[in-house]
Write an enzyme that holds these catalytic residues in place. Structure first.
Site, PDB file in Angstrom:
ATOM      1  N   GLU A  21      38.686  72.986  79.405  1.00  0.00           N
ATOM      2  CA  GLU A  21      39.853  73.101  80.268  1.00  0.00           C
ATOM      3  C   GLU A  21      41.210  72.355  79.585  1.00  0.00           C
ATOM      4  OE1 GLU A  21      38.315  70.914  83.750  1.00  0.00           O
ATOM      5  OE2 GLU A  21      37.283  72.362  84.367  1.00  0.00           O
ATOM      6  N   GLU A  36      31.670  77.017  84.400  1.00  0.00           N
ATOM      7  CA  GLU A  36      31.890  75.967  85.626  1.00  0.00           C
ATOM      8  C   GLU A  36      31.914  76.582  86.882  1.00  0.00           C
ATOM      9  OE1 GLU A  36      33.665  72.314  85.052  1.00  0.00           O
ATOM     10  OE2 GLU A  36      33.318  72.220  83.035  1.00  0.00           O
TER      11      GLU A  36
END
Length: 524
Positions: A203, A418
């Site tokens: 991320e 995720e």
């Protein structure tokens, strides 16, 4: 609170899952009358995910050095919910038991991360290597493989060695590039013979934006006009600099990986974390146009660069001199520097174009010329948001995002690194309440269905899916109050694990169909 019903949810388990015709281009899906592993192409991987700082604990063992979040949560305990990762969920000592929990779920793979300061306590090899730390990850990886679980390894999941942070500001300095490549090359050489799936960075948008533009995550830097809690920082500048150094570090690490003989046959990518966007007002053409701009700023910022070799043109036009420039050599290294697109998806928002930006107070959100809204112009929410939910639930956005990536980036391989549901139970938090997580179960059902439609109808090349998370864990600024796990962790009683309803659902979902490990390798 029971999750509000959305279209299709009542029909979910009665729905005949779409099968792909055998001669169609793209993934081939078998016919199925119930959503399960059997509804996906053979060889599709399913797993769970965690990250080192969020689960390991044992910060004083194996000569591990201090990490950025260790110091941040000590310095600003109120910005970590007065929690920290000193013990976390004690995965360091309990990983063998937790691997049995993975087996109980019938999962194929496990996404983990390596803590940089557990390998190089002071950030650089010349300052010492922790052989005990190196051995810990060998033991963990070997235990996974012994139990038929494929390891997916993230090289950097936000735990910058504090020594590098103190020495030169971590990712604020271009000096991080050399140090990161050295660290990445070390772990590739050490584990590349048995780990064939790698993620350089988790991320990057969250790391740069939350850490250096709004100050919500470590190191908590921003301008005071954005967040009064920030004591240092420069919004609208530092996030771009951090991402620039991060992307160059990624390119250097990938170059090292592709030279690694032990690593042959493996794949490497980045785990991106965009939201999906819908127009705030369908009657306003500017809101419609703002969606592409929003996606360029949150996803293209990193994915354009690692695909095409440079930032999106719209970012260059708007951000101007505040956006650093790559050299010709850097562009060449960045272009096609991933083998797959890692995607973390949680939620969606409405995109509302920003009428009057204030040039005297630059920040990433303002640069994108939009505001994020949870309700549209007609005051309807995007998806649903149960009382305990951390984020709005909108599975349709998941499918839309997958199709967008397929269309814009020439149908790359995508792995869902995720996907999960966070909830804050507050005063009602208990084993009984926490394990009766029907909202999470429905979240997974709906998102698995949306992904199946993207694969089998839209022909998006998705090859794997990981639930965040295996266990409730340390959730950064939320500490332990925000639970994401398929297993409930009782933080008041010896960190005992309890299977939740969502875990039972995922186990049942994965019990039907053929596991990839049961297929011959030449069939994959």
């Amino acid at each position: 609170m029971v999750l509000q019903k959305l279209p299709l949810i009542g029909l979910l388990l009665l729905l005949t899952i779409v099968a792909s015709p055998a001669n169609a281009d793209g993934p081939v899906c078998p016919p199925s009358n119930k959503l399960s592993r059997a509804s996906f192409p053979e060889g599709f991987l399913f797993g769970t995910a965690t990250a080192a700082y969020q689960v390991e604990g044992a910060i004083n063992e194996t000569c591990r050095g201090p990490a950025l979040w260790d110091i941040y949560c000590r310095r600003y305990p109120e910005r970590c919910n007065n929690d920290n990762g000193d013990v976390a969920v004690d995965f360091f000592h309990r990983y063998k038991e937790d691997i049995q929990l993975m087996k109980n779920l019938n999962t194929d793979a496990f996404r983990m991360s390596i803590a940089w300061p557990r390998i190089f306590p002071h950030g650089r090899k010349e300052k010492g290597v922790s052989q005990a730390g190196v051995q810990f990850y060998h033991d963990l990886i070997d235990e996974l493989i012994k139990n038929g679980i494929t390891p997916f390894v993230t090289v950097f999941h936000w735990d910058t060695p504090q020594d590098l942070e103190d020495e030169y500001g971590g990712f604020l300095s271009e000096r991080i590039v050399k140090d990161f490549r050295e660290y990445a090359d070390f772990v590739f050489q050490e584990y590349g013979g048995k780990v064939k799936h790698w993620i350089t960075f988790n991320e990057p948008w969250v790391f740069s934006h939350a850490g250096y533009d709004v100050g919500k995550k470590a190191p908590g830097r921003c301008s005071s006009y954005v967040n009064a809690k920030c004591q240092d920082g420069r919004s609208g500048y530092e996030a771009y600099l951090v991402t620039h150094n991060l992307l160059i570090s990624h390119a250097e690490a990938v170059e090292a990986y592709r030279k690694c003989e032990k690593c042959k046959g493996g794949k490497i990518g980045i785990a991106h974390s965009p939201a999906w966007f819908e127009a705030h007002d369908l009657a306003d053409s500017q809101d419609g146009a703002s969606i592409d701009r929003a996606l360029d700023f949150i996803l293209g910022w990193h994915l354009d660069t690692t695909t095409f070799g440079d930032y999106p043109q719209i970012m260059k036009d708007i951000v101007g001199h505040r956006l650093p420039k790559f050299t010709t050599e850097q562009k060449a290294k960045l272009k096609a520097s991933t083998d797959f697109v890692g995607l973390n998806y949680y939620t969606s928002v409405f995109s509302n174009h920003l009428e009057k930006p204030d040039p005297s107070k630059p920040r990433w959100m303002q640069d994108s010329l939009i505001t994020w809204e949870s309700k549209n112009a007609q005051n309807y929410a995007i998806g649903s948001k149960p009382l305990t939910a951390a984020l709005n639930v909108y599975s349709r956005g998941f499918r839309s995002l997958l199709k967008y990536i397929k269309d814009k980036y020439a149908n790359p391989e995508i792995m869902i690194m995720e996907n999960g549901y966070g909830e804050e139970l507050g005063a009602s938090d208990s084993v009984a309440v926490g394990t009766a997580d029907h909202n999470r179960k429905y979240y997974l059902q709906r998102h698995l269905l949306s992904m199946q439609e993207a694969v089998c109808i839209d022909k998006v090349n998705v090859t794997g899916y990981f639930v965040w998370s295996l266990l409730d864990n340390f959730e950064w600024q939320d500490g332990y109050k925000n639970r994401f796990g398929l297993y409930y962790v009782d933080f008041k009683n010896n960190l005992t694990r309890y299977e939740k309803e969502s875990g039972k659902y995922y186990k049942d979902f994965l019990s039907q169909g053929v596991r990839p490990s049961a297929l011959k390798k030449d069939e994959l």
